[in-house]
Write an enzyme that holds these catalytic residues in place. Structure first.
Site, PDB file in Angstrom:
ATOM      1  N   CYS A   1       1.192  23.244 -26.082  1.00 53.52           N
ATOM      2  CA  CYS A   1       0.983  23.037 -27.367  1.00 53.52           C
ATOM      3  C   CYS A   1       2.006  24.116 -28.104  1.00 53.52           C
ATOM      4  CB  CYS A   1      -0.348  22.972 -28.199  1.00 53.52           C
ATOM      5  SG  CYS A   1      -0.065  23.158 -29.935  1.00 53.52           S
TER       6      CYS A   1
ATOM      7  N   CYS B   1       3.548  20.514 -29.039  1.00 57.14           N
ATOM      8  CA  CYS B   1       3.592  20.328 -30.670  1.00 57.14           C
ATOM      9  C   CYS B   1       4.553  21.451 -31.306  1.00 57.14           C
ATOM     10  CB  CYS B   1       1.912  20.722 -31.072  1.00 57.14           C
ATOM     11  SG  CYS B   1       0.844  19.880 -29.909  1.00 57.14           S
TER      12      CYS B   1
ATOM     13  N   LYS C   1       8.314  21.132 -30.829  1.00 60.19           N
ATOM     14  CA  LYS C   1       8.478  19.883 -31.416  1.00 60.19           C
ATOM     15  C   LYS C   1       8.484  19.699 -32.920  1.00 60.19           C
ATOM     16  CE  LYS C   1       5.677  17.368 -32.379  1.00 60.19           C
ATOM     17  NZ  LYS C   1       4.662  16.700 -31.730  1.00 60.19           N
TER      18      LYS C   1
ATOM     19  N   TYR D   1       4.434   8.677 -27.606  1.00 59.39           N
ATOM     20  CA  TYR D   1       4.427   9.467 -28.561  1.00 59.39           C
ATOM     21  C   TYR D   1       5.854  10.457 -28.512  1.00 59.39           C
ATOM     22  CZ  TYR D   1      -0.533   9.894 -29.946  1.00 59.39           C
ATOM     23  OH  TYR D   1      -1.768   9.807 -30.697  1.00 59.39           O
TER      24      TYR D   1
ATOM     25  N   GLU E   1       9.222  10.477 -31.065  1.00 52.82           N
ATOM     26  CA  GLU E   1       9.394  12.009 -31.665  1.00 52.82           C
ATOM     27  C   GLU E   1      10.853  12.480 -31.300  1.00 52.82           C
ATOM     28  OE1 GLU E   1       4.829  13.312 -32.398  1.00 52.82           O
ATOM     29  OE2 GLU E   1       6.013  14.188 -30.606  1.00 52.82           O
TER      30      GLU E   1
ATOM     31  N   HIS F   1      -0.922  10.783 -59.012  1.00 53.57           N
ATOM     32  CA  HIS F   1       0.272  10.117 -59.611  1.00 53.57           C
ATOM     33  C   HIS F   1       1.252  10.946 -60.004  1.00 53.57           C
ATOM     34  CE1 HIS F   1       2.357   6.738 -60.912  1.00 53.57           C
ATOM     35  NE2 HIS F   1       2.861   7.258 -61.967  1.00 53.57           N
TER      36      HIS F   1
ATOM     37  N   GLU G   1      -1.575   7.673 -53.495  1.00 51.04           N
ATOM     38  CA  GLU G   1      -2.427   6.788 -54.205  1.00 51.04           C
ATOM     39  C   GLU G   1      -2.397   5.612 -54.154  1.00 51.04           C
ATOM     40  OE1 GLU G   1      -1.077   6.636 -58.391  1.00 51.04           O
ATOM     41  OE2 GLU G   1       1.110   6.921 -57.632  1.00 51.04           O
TER      42      GLU G   1
HETATM   43  P1  NDP Z   1       2.430   7.865 -23.879  1.00 48.42           P
HETATM   44  O1  NDP Z   1       1.604   7.575 -23.020  1.00 48.42           O
HETATM   45  O2  NDP Z   1       2.306   8.362 -25.346  1.00 48.42           O
HETATM   46  O3  NDP Z   1       3.750   6.980 -23.744  1.00 48.42           O
HETATM   47  C1  NDP Z   1       4.371   6.824 -22.552  1.00 48.42           C
HETATM   48  C2  NDP Z   1       5.284   5.381 -22.605  1.00 48.42           C
HETATM   49  O4  NDP Z   1       5.943   5.337 -21.495  1.00 48.42           O
HETATM   50  C3  NDP Z   1       4.500   4.192 -22.780  1.00 48.42           C
HETATM   51  O5  NDP Z   1       5.109   3.486 -23.969  1.00 48.42           O
HETATM   52  C4  NDP Z   1       4.277   3.705 -21.460  1.00 48.42           C
HETATM   53  O6  NDP Z   1       4.366   2.167 -21.757  1.00 48.42           O
HETATM   54  C5  NDP Z   1       5.604   3.988 -20.953  1.00 48.42           C
HETATM   55  N1  NDP Z   1       5.646   4.058 -19.437  1.00 48.42           N
HETATM   56  C6  NDP Z   1       4.869   4.460 -18.487  1.00 48.42           C
HETATM   57  N2  NDP Z   1       5.164   4.407 -17.550  1.00 48.42           N
HETATM   58  C7  NDP Z   1       6.274   3.902 -17.310  1.00 48.42           C
HETATM   59  C8  NDP Z   1       7.248   3.721 -16.521  1.00 48.42           C
HETATM   60  N3  NDP Z   1       7.136   3.993 -14.987  1.00 48.42           N
HETATM   61  N4  NDP Z   1       8.605   3.252 -16.848  1.00 48.42           N
HETATM   62  C9  NDP Z   1       8.985   3.112 -18.219  1.00 48.42           C
HETATM   63  N5  NDP Z   1       8.115   3.138 -19.049  1.00 48.42           N
HETATM   64  C10 NDP Z   1       6.752   3.932 -18.666  1.00 48.42           C
HETATM   65  O7  NDP Z   1       3.053   9.385 -23.227  1.00 48.42           O
HETATM   66  P2  NDP Z   1       4.087  10.698 -23.570  1.00 48.42           P
HETATM   67  O8  NDP Z   1       4.718  10.982 -22.350  1.00 48.42           O
HETATM   68  O9  NDP Z   1       4.919  10.154 -24.889  1.00 48.42           O
HETATM   69  O10 NDP Z   1       3.075  11.469 -24.119  1.00 48.42           O
HETATM   70  C11 NDP Z   1       1.846  12.076 -23.387  1.00 48.42           C
HETATM   71  C12 NDP Z   1       0.707  12.331 -24.397  1.00 48.42           C
HETATM   72  O11 NDP Z   1       0.830  13.438 -25.111  1.00 48.42           O
HETATM   73  C13 NDP Z   1       0.483  11.262 -25.265  1.00 48.42           C
HETATM   74  O12 NDP Z   1      -0.275  10.241 -24.932  1.00 48.42           O
HETATM   75  C14 NDP Z   1      -0.399  12.087 -26.145  1.00 48.42           C
HETATM   76  O13 NDP Z   1      -1.795  12.168 -26.069  1.00 48.42           O
HETATM   77  C15 NDP Z   1       0.026  13.410 -26.230  1.00 48.42           C
HETATM   78  N6  NDP Z   1       1.324  13.870 -27.431  1.00 48.42           N
HETATM   79  C16 NDP Z   1       0.686  13.886 -28.359  1.00 48.42           C
HETATM   80  C17 NDP Z   1       1.591  14.197 -29.539  1.00 48.42           C
HETATM   81  C18 NDP Z   1       0.999  14.071 -30.788  1.00 48.42           C
HETATM   82  O14 NDP Z   1      -0.139  14.087 -31.053  1.00 48.42           O
HETATM   83  N7  NDP Z   1       1.951  14.123 -31.997  1.00 48.42           N
HETATM   84  C19 NDP Z   1       2.942  14.316 -29.261  1.00 48.42           C
HETATM   85  C20 NDP Z   1       3.466  14.142 -27.962  1.00 48.42           C
HETATM   86  C21 NDP Z   1       2.631  13.967 -26.970  1.00 48.42           C
HETATM   87  P3  NDP Z   1       3.067   1.334 -21.259  1.00 48.42           P
HETATM   88  O15 NDP Z   1       2.403   1.033 -22.636  1.00 48.42           O
HETATM   89  O16 NDP Z   1       3.727  -0.138 -21.053  1.00 48.42           O
HETATM   90  O17 NDP Z   1       2.411   2.010 -20.235  1.00 48.42           O
END
Ligand code: NDP
Length: 458
Positions: free
Chosen positions: A45, A50, A53, A181, A185, A440, A445
């Protein structure tokens, strides 16, 4: 005093959000605590997630503010982003935060042991060339970005760790897993900073698991910003070219060029190399340490919190789990984390925030569901002329009138959703929303002024 034969009451492995929260709270209750950290103090984080980022999201947001300012009468010269200066400022801030974390540990009388820790038995850890014993062990080692293991050329790709440290702003950035995510971002940050961004999604839209309307609205806004968002597209191979750029071969045989290729396909729990399996600590197939509702592993005195358990991978959840554990073990107050209505935000541009059930989830779980939606041009966009819309949505159980979920895409969504999460968690009804006086003029709102449900076929 620790129990006889143990050096510490609690020994935590991993000084990130969850580990530090548990250790400090335990120390404040008088436990003798040590925390082991192989890298810098602060964890994902503070150092690789976090915080850096969000600093880059703030930096990126100025691009829009400069562009919008003209509509409000400002004459602004040609803005230029000094990327190196931004990176330096961010590093300075992270170093400051790390020092604060170290001080907080000292203030809570938690001993920091710097080195990679490995369990020798259920009460003993080897770290920094010494053996340390404790009555309770807490694993809080977090997660690490995942990369595909057998994709030709994958060594040329980077993860979010490196993307936060790039010495130069890439001219062309391609993001694989762009719909998650991190993908949305980072697409927002680099697009605003001036990179040409391509997002490759293997699925059919961004943010799988989020409310459908949120996903569609965000995808519209991402495209409106000039990002090349491609769905149902995979990567076959990556090649380094003579000029140092990358050629990314897509699965339908099209090659696209990129200066930086970012993989953001999820994160893997950092449970390997800790010596867990020989002790009988049950680890799931995806690497997540299996825990019960009080974060206890299959070995009675060993606990795990946060991303290493691969449950709800969000900083505030890890912190809540860590504190609950300290309450349970050292304050005679058995505590579990209430996992209902965990709000979450995605710092895309515009941001997304949500709490509770999506419409689809609500329809699966309840017979009568009404949804209230509003999409409007935010006031700032009137004078700025920006083609932007904000969308809000409430999901309501018709018979009880209870609000089951709230969703928003638009500026300030994370700030607004935190307050709504309290109301919804307290069981607020649609009537409560309707009889709450709005602020407002604000976007917030809209949540208290949506009168009629959207007609849906039932
Ligand atoms: P996420 O799980 O959010 O997203 C990963 C994405 O990659 C999904 O859309 C997934 O698609 C796709 N994917 C998975 N495997 C493959 C592959 N082999 N080839 C192509 N695409 C693939 O993971 P992130 O890495 O973005 O983030 C990890 C975690 O960190 C998040 O889930 C969250 O919990 C946390 N996080 C939270 C944040 C916040 O609170 N603002 C910010 C950043 C991270 P599919 O659905 O098809 O599997």
């Amino acid at each position: 005093m620790p129990e006889p034969n143990f050096d510490f009451d609690l020994l935590t492995i991993g000084a990130g959000s969850g580990g530090v929260a548990a250790s400090r709270r335990a120390g404040e209750y008088g436990a003798k605590v040590a925390i082991c950290e192989a890298s810098r103090v602060g964890g994902t984080c503070v150092l690789r997630g976090c915080v850096p980022k969000k600093l880059l999201v703030y930096a990126a947001s100025y691009a829009e503010h400069f562009a919008d300012a003209a509509g409000f009468g400002w004459e602004v010269g040609e803005p230029r982003l000094d990327w190196a200066k931004l990176m330096h400022a961010k590093q300075t801030e992270l170093a400051r935060l790390e020092q604060i974390y170290r001080r907080l540990l000292r203030d809570s009388k938690v001993e920091l042991i710097e080195g990679h820790a490995r369990l020798i038995d259920a009460h003993t850890v080897e770290v920094a060339g010494r053996r340390v014993s404790a009555k309770y062990i807490l694993i809080a080692t977090g997660g690490w970005p995942e990369l595909p293991s057998n994709l030709p050329g994958i060594e040329h790709a980077i993860t979010s760790n490196e993307a936060l440290e790039l010495a130069e702003l890439p001219r062309r950035l391609t993001i694989v897993g762009g719909g998650g995510y991190i993908g949305v971002e980072f697409a927002g940050i680099f697009n605003a900073a001036g990179s040409q961004v391509t997002m490759l999604l293997r699925g059919d839209n961004v943010l799988p698991g989020f409310d459908l309307e949120v996903r569609e609205r965000l995808a519209d806004q991402i495209r409106a910003r000039g990002i090349d968002l491609r769905t149902e597209t995979g990567v076959r191979s990556i090649e380094n070219q003579v000029d140092g750029s990358l050629s990314v071969m897509l699965d339908h045989n099209e090659a696209i060029e990129a200066d930086v290729l970012l993989y953001a396909i999820g994160r893997r729990p950092a449970s390997a190399g800790l010596g867990l399996e020989p002790l009988g600590v049950h680890v799931g197939r995806d690497g997540g340490i299996v825990v019960d509702e009080r974060n206890r592993t299959s070995v009675a005195n060993i606990y795990a919190v946060g991303d290493v358990t691969d449950q709800v991978n969000l900083t505030p959840v890890a912190i809540a789990e860590g504190r609950a554990l300290a309450e349970t073990l050292f304050h005679h107050r058995p505590t579990t984390v209430d996992r209902r209505f965990i709000p979450t935000a995605v710092f895309s541009r515009p941001p997304v925030a949500t709490v509770g059930l999506t419409e689809a989830q609500a329809r699966e779980q309840h017979e009568t569901v009404d949804v209230y939606c509003s999409s409007f041009r935010p006031m700032r966009a009137t004078l700025s002329g920006r083609d932007e819309r904000t969308s809000v949505k409430l999901v309501v159980e018709r018979t009880t009138d209870r609000v089951l979920g709230a969703h928003m895409v638009g500026e300030d969504a994370p700030e607004i959703m935190q307050g709504l999460a309290i109301a919804i968690r307290c069981g607020a009804t649609k009537h409560d929303f309707d009889t709450t006086i709005g602020i407002h003029p604000s976007a917030a709102e809209e949540f208290v002024t949506m009168r009629f449900p959207v007609p849906r076929d039932e």
